[in-house]
Design an enzyme around this catalytic site. Structure first.
Site, PDB file in Angstrom:
ATOM      1  CG  HIS A   1      -1.714  -1.092   1.559  1.00 51.88           C
ATOM      2  ND1 HIS A   1      -1.233  -2.235   2.138  1.00 51.88           N
ATOM      3  CD2 HIS A   1      -3.038  -1.284   1.387  1.00 51.88           C
ATOM      4  CE1 HIS A   1      -2.229  -3.101   2.304  1.00 51.88           C
ATOM      5  NE2 HIS A   1      -3.339  -2.552   1.847  1.00 51.88           N
TER       6      HIS A   1
ATOM      7  CG  ASP B   1       1.817  -1.061   3.287  1.00 51.59           C
ATOM      8  OD1 ASP B   1       0.950  -0.720   4.105  1.00 51.59           O
ATOM      9  OD2 ASP B   1       1.637  -1.941   2.411  1.00 51.59           O
TER      10      ASP B   1
HETATM   11  C1  XLS Z   1      -7.583  -6.943   4.122  1.00 47.50           C
HETATM   12  C2  XLS Z   1      -7.093  -7.076   2.759  1.00 47.50           C
HETATM   13  C3  XLS Z   1      -5.930  -6.161   2.406  1.00 47.50           C
HETATM   14  C4  XLS Z   1      -5.752  -6.097   0.924  1.00 47.50           C
HETATM   15  C5  XLS Z   1      -4.940  -4.945   0.456  1.00 47.50           C
HETATM   16  O1  XLS Z   1      -8.301  -7.763   4.655  1.00 47.50           O
HETATM   17  O2  XLS Z   1      -6.774  -8.410   2.539  1.00 47.50           O
HETATM   18  O3  XLS Z   1      -4.774  -6.593   3.046  1.00 47.50           O
HETATM   19  O4  XLS Z   1      -5.174  -7.258   0.430  1.00 47.50           O
HETATM   20  O5  XLS Z   1      -5.454  -3.736   0.856  1.00 47.50           O
END
Ligand code: XLS
Ligand code: NI
Ligand code: NI
Length: 448
Positions: free
Chosen positions: A101, A104
């Protein structure tokens, strides 16, 4: 936990090794299975947020994680040091991809402009390391759910100021996708849903979400970004109802709003379970609609309800998912297996990060081996062909070719005794199918 730098690249050790060493027992990147090297079937990716940012908190306990960059007090110094660590981790694990993200990577500033400047500095370092190592993003995404401003959603927020912010944030994130050469771009609508219908305009929120996605398609075209757009379904959590509930709901949404040509699905094991489905179900639903894009490889816990994001270890599940992938020929146009997974709180060292990924990679490699054997024998294919064989001729064929009417069916059915109808369903032996799949798992892995 500076021990990452002392860990050797993870070797293939096979079955003769003692369990305690760090090594792969099934995953051999260059081993050819069903016509392709394992690494091309699986295309493993590490999830930045779980592996490097996750402090291993749970709703009742603080973080236990020990990471080598913990001593940095300046958030930008920390962000930059972390990037070097991440590439060292990918290299030693032997994966070619990562996912992240925007948030991140770098801390937020007070304005979007300041935040973008922080982010760009870290992305510069990522780009350098990509050039050095050849490791690239399977996908990136925008965190439109973590910051407090998104408390009521982003694209479905009832507040236009928040929608505008989200759009601005997305724009920069798409530019990063272009710059770093991401193969896919993911939308996970974490807070795009509702908590209560009494204060929700369901129609207007979904219209807004579709507008947002159309804007993304337009901007990608404008800047020449050719990443595959993906939506990641999840039924709930943190909202009580998320609009992209599951594969079927998301496909219907995309078709309703004319977006199905531009999006495919990124499917996650634990999300499937939260929706009351198996992982295989979600993959199959996407496949039959031509919408399979990529996979977030994790698993839920039968005993705990929430999105617990375990590393996958259930061989029955990895076998069934890889059976679908082999049948499809690939995970998606640019798909891979992203470990959207974290170790448990008791596994808090750098070594444990490797252990988690190793069990995940080995479980999918083992699933690939079993599924390849099943395909080679064609046992499922034969069984399904036989099961539907009555539609190849007679009354069945007249149903499929559209010539049969209800009157024809009545004429056909009126005088057939119950015993004859039951006799025509002779090939339905689910218990023996299950036994055969168990045998495939045990026998294939026992021989390997
Ligand atoms: C959350 C999601 C997230 C997505 C990316 O439950 O899995 O991690 O993969 O935003
Ligand atoms: Ni998830
Ligand atoms: Ni995910």
């Amino acid at each position: 936990m500076s021990d990452l730098w002392n860990i050797e690249p993870i070797p293939f050790v096979g079955k003769t090794s003692p369990q305690q060493g760090l090594g792969f027992r099934y995953y051999q990147p260059d081993r050819v299975v069903a016509g392709k090297p394992m690494k091309d079937w699986l295309r493993f990716a590490v999830a930045y947020w779980h592996t490097f940012d996750q402090r291993l908190v749970d709703p009742f306990g603080e973080g236990t994680a020990q990471r080598p960059y913990d001593h940095f007090t300046d958030p930008m110094d920390l962000a930059l040091a972390k990037v070097d660590y991440t590439f060292e981790f990918y290299r030693k694990l032997g994966v070619g991809y990562f996912c992240f993200h925007d948030r991140d990577l770098a801390p937020e500033g007070d304005t979007l402009r300041e935040t973008n400047a922080n982010l760009d500095r870290v992305v510069d370092r990522v780009a350098e390391l990509q050039a050095e190592t050849g490791i690239t993003p399977l996908w990136n995404t925008s965190s439109l759910f973590t910051n407090a401003r998104f408390l009521s959603g982003a694209a479905t927020s009832p507040f236009a100021e928040v929608f505008a912010y989200a759009g601005g944030q997305l724009k920069h994130s798409l530019e990063i996708a272009k710059r770093l050469g991401s193969e896919n771009y993911v939308f996970w609508g974490g807070r795009e849903g509702y908590e209560n219908l009494w204060n929700t305009d369901l129609r207007r929120e979904q219209d807004h979400m579709a507008r947002f996605l159309h804007m993304a398609v337009d901007y990608a075209q404008e800047i020449g970004l050719d990443a595959q757009f993906l939506i990641e379904p999840k039924p709930k959590e943190p909202t009580s109802h998320q609009y992209d509930f599951d594969a079927a709901t998301t496909i219907a949404f995309l078709k309703t709003y004319g977006l199905d040509g531009d999006f495919k699905l990124n499917l996650e094991g634990n999300h499937a379970n939260l929706a009351g489905h198996t992982y295989q179900h979600e993959v199959r639903v996407a496949r039959v609609a031509g919408m399979l894009g990529s996979l977030d490889a994790n698993q839920g816990d039968k005993l705990i309800g929430w999105d617990i994001d375990e590393f996958p270890s259930d061989l029955y599940e990895t076998t069934s998912v890889m059976w679908e992938i082999l049948d499809e020929g690939r995970i998606g146009p640019h798909g891979g297996l992203n470990f959207d997974a974290k170790p448990r709180r008791t596994s808090f060292t750098a070594e444990d990060l490797f252990r988690g990924h190793i069990v995940g990679m080995d479980s999918y490699a083992a699933g690939l081996l079993v599924a390849a054997q099943m395909h080679e024998d064609g046992f499922i294919e034969d069984l399904v062909a036989e099961r539907y064989g009555s539609f190849d001729q007679g009354v069945g064929a007249s149903v499929e070719d559209g010539t049969a009417t209800l009157a024809d069916l009545e004429a056909h059915a009126l005088d057939v005794p119950q015993a004859d109808i039951l006799a025509s369903t002779r090939s339905d032996h689910l218990e023996s199918v299950k036994a055969t799949i168990n045998n495939y798992i045990v026998d294939t892995l026992g021989r390997d």
